[in-house]
Enzyme design. Structure first.
Site, PDB file in Angstrom:
ATOM      1  N   GLU A 137      10.018 -35.273 -13.576  1.00 48.75           N
ATOM      2  CA  GLU A 137       9.564 -34.856 -12.244  1.00 48.75           C
ATOM      3  C   GLU A 137       9.362 -33.335 -12.272  1.00 48.75           C
ATOM      4  O   GLU A 137      10.181 -32.578 -11.749  1.00 48.75           O
ATOM      5  CB  GLU A 137      10.590 -35.234 -11.183  1.00 48.75           C
ATOM      6  N   GLU A 139       8.387 -29.804 -11.179  1.00 49.45           N
ATOM      7  CA  GLU A 139       8.065 -29.092  -9.946  1.00 49.45           C
ATOM      8  C   GLU A 139       7.330 -27.795 -10.288  1.00 49.45           C
ATOM      9  O   GLU A 139       7.480 -27.262 -11.385  1.00 49.45           O
ATOM     10  CB  GLU A 139       9.341 -28.784  -9.163  1.00 49.45           C
ATOM     11  N   GLU A 194       7.720 -29.707  -1.859  1.00 44.40           N
ATOM     12  CA  GLU A 194       9.140 -29.609  -2.178  1.00 44.40           C
ATOM     13  C   GLU A 194       9.858 -28.718  -1.162  1.00 44.40           C
ATOM     14  O   GLU A 194       9.292 -28.291  -0.163  1.00 44.40           O
ATOM     15  CB  GLU A 194       9.341 -29.100  -3.608  1.00 44.40           C
ATOM     16  N   GLU A 201       5.629 -31.121  -5.936  1.00 47.19           N
ATOM     17  CA  GLU A 201       6.009 -32.075  -6.974  1.00 47.19           C
ATOM     18  C   GLU A 201       5.015 -33.220  -6.982  1.00 47.19           C
ATOM     19  O   GLU A 201       4.626 -33.721  -5.928  1.00 47.19           O
ATOM     20  CB  GLU A 201       7.421 -32.611  -6.723  1.00 47.19           C
ATOM     21  N   HIS A 250      13.582 -32.879 -13.361  1.00 48.54           N
ATOM     22  CA  HIS A 250      14.520 -33.986 -13.496  1.00 48.54           C
ATOM     23  C   HIS A 250      13.897 -35.043 -14.391  1.00 48.54           C
ATOM     24  O   HIS A 250      12.736 -35.436 -14.210  1.00 48.54           O
ATOM     25  CB  HIS A 250      14.837 -34.589 -12.126  1.00 48.54           C
ATOM     26  N   ARG A 321      23.919 -35.346  -6.027  1.00 49.67           N
ATOM     27  CA  ARG A 321      22.906 -34.522  -6.678  1.00 49.67           C
ATOM     28  C   ARG A 321      23.450 -33.172  -7.164  1.00 49.67           C
ATOM     29  O   ARG A 321      22.699 -32.368  -7.697  1.00 49.67           O
ATOM     30  CB  ARG A 321      21.715 -34.319  -5.735  1.00 49.67           C
ATOM     31  N   GLU A 339      19.293 -40.132 -14.733  1.00 51.27           N
ATOM     32  CA  GLU A 339      18.475 -38.966 -14.403  1.00 51.27           C
ATOM     33  C   GLU A 339      19.210 -37.699 -14.812  1.00 51.27           C
ATOM     34  O   GLU A 339      20.248 -37.362 -14.247  1.00 51.27           O
ATOM     35  CB  GLU A 339      18.190 -38.932 -12.896  1.00 51.27           C
TER      36      GLU A 339
END
Length: 450
Positions: A137, A139, A194, A201, A250, A321, A339
């Site tokens: 992912e 960004e 984001e 993203e 990620h 997270r 992840e």
């Protein structure tokens, strides 16, 4: 080298003619992850497939010395894709092929080729019976350009997480990027604004680890090129603006064995198999050294600080997270995965994936057990509570990360001797240059005070 034209290569030649391609970019990456390319005319495509294209490796960062400079590019026909912008005056189009780098002195794959390093990691997984899938992912920020076309740090919108227009002024840019990526064969899952102003993203679906690493390199090029068409500068720098969220990458990983997801166990903790938990334990065990590869710049460690959603604590969780590794919710057994939340998009994706894979496989081979997941917000823990939970932290700067890499045989071996030595040398120099520089912050703080 002279070889017969493969069926896949012939299909590419046919498509070159059908798509009116008149230029080909033969792409590869240097050790630091910078894309390099040699342009050839379409009528040289068959020669590229049968004989390769030769280049001076001594001019590429970290490749070889001047007295051993000849290298060859062997295009991978499976990576052929027409570029989603028209470059040529007479209406023709350009395409790209990602290449493997060959050492002409031996005829073998060059040990300093990052793509080859990832292939070695994949081979190790296959020897253990696993196929590796990954989905990143990445960004990025979009900044305005000044009157001279140079990048500024002025964001082009004031949007936040999942905002819509008029706050999100980049929805049209993201749309054009998505169209371009889809033209190149990407399967886009979602895109959104984001958390930070000017931050975005775009997520694409998982694939095998090599294809995914190729896709990350392609993604970064397409985002920059299409942003430039909108007079914007796209950057994957981890922390371009202080005191707001930085950009991460990620990375979701899963292993499959005989067609089944080896990370799934209906009766396992959170639906994770013992294999998955050992893989997690391996990454956590080697995380400080992996950080040198997945977070490879001085600026990376400006992102890895508490309070901005970036994970710094070596722990895992099924929901939290603030942990280094998270087990995302999965709708089906095939979607079970982990992840890794600490990589950032400045990394060389081939080396980053290789380091993660080797570390996880080491955990499986050693039958490591995971500590209990941390379900609380680790950012709220004081030092005493972190010690109670046995939670350590990632290195605080690039120098510390390189120290960890040098003391970790698994991760250093994952890179191979050539890449490891040149990577460490380059990063030591980068950190040294940073240490002797005087920043604007220091001038603002001290110039008039003392």
């Amino acid at each position: 080298m002279t070889s017969e034209l493969s069926e896949e290569a012939q299909e590419v030649l046919d498509e070159i003619e059908e798509q009116n391609v008149d230029f080909l970019r033969l792409q590869f990456t240097d050790i630091l992850g910078t894309i390099k390319n040699v342009s050839i005319t379409a009528d040289q495509a068959e020669k590229a497939f049968t004989e390769g294209i030769y280049f001076d490796g001594s001019s590429i960062n970290g490749f070889v010395r001047i007295q051993e400079s000849d290298m060859r590019l062997d295009p991978d026909p499976s990576t052929f894709s027409v570029l989603p912008w028209r470059e040529n005056v007479e209406g023709g189009s350009s395409a790209r092929l990602i290449c493997d780098v060959i050492d002409t002195s031996t005829g073998e794959p060059f040990s300093g080729d990052p793509r080859g390093v990832l292939k070695d990691a994949i081979d190790r997984a296959e020897e253990m019976g696993y196929d590796v899938n990954a989905a990143p992912e990445p960004e990025f920020f979009l900044f305005e350009e000044d009157e001279n076309g140079r990048a500024t740090t002025n964001t082009n919108d004031a949007g936040g997480y999942f905002d819509l227009a008029p706050k999100d002024l980049a929805s049209d840019v993201r749309r054009d990027i998505i169209y371009g990526l889809e033209d190149m064969g990407f399967d886009i899952e979602a895109s959104h604004h984001e958390v930070a102003q000017g931050q975005h993203e775009i997520n694409f679906t998982y694939d095998d680890a090599l294809t995914t690493a190729d896709n990350v390199a392609t993604f970064r090029s397409v985002v920059r090129a299409i942003a430039a068409e909108h007079d914007l500068h796209a950057t994957f720098m981890p922390k371009p603006i202080p005191r707001i969220n930085g950009s991460g990458m990620h990375t979701h990983i899963s292993l499959f064995q005989d067609g089944d997801n080896a990370f799934y166990d209906e009766d396992g903790q959170f639906g994770l198999s013992e294999t998955a938990q050992s893989f997690i334990a391996g990454i956590l065990d080697h995380a400080p050294a992996i950080a040198a590869v997945t977070n490879p710049t001085v600026n990376s460690y400006k992102r890895l600080v508490p309070g901005y959603e970036a994970p710094v604590y070596v722990a895992w969780s099924d929901r939290n997270r603030s942990a280094l590794i998270r087990k995302p919710a999965a709708r089906t057994p095939a979607a079970a995965r982990i992840e890794a939340r600490f990589p950032d998009p400045s990394c060389n994706p081939y080396l980053a994936f290789a380091a993660l894979i080797h570390a996880g496989l080491d955990g499986i081979e050693r039958d490591l057990e995971c500590d209990d997941p941390v379900r609380e917000n680790i950012y709220e823990f004081d030092e005493e509570k972190r010690e109670e939970y046995g939670i350590t932290t990632l290195p605080e700067n690039l120098g510390e990360a390189i120290d960890e890499l040098e003391s970790d045989e698994v991760v250093s071996d994952a890179l191979g001797e050539h890449v490891y030595e040149n990577f460490v040398e380059a990063k030591r120099q980068e950190h040294k240059e940073y240490l002797v520089d005087v920043s604007q912050w220091e001038l603002d703080q001290y110039l008039e005070k003392f």
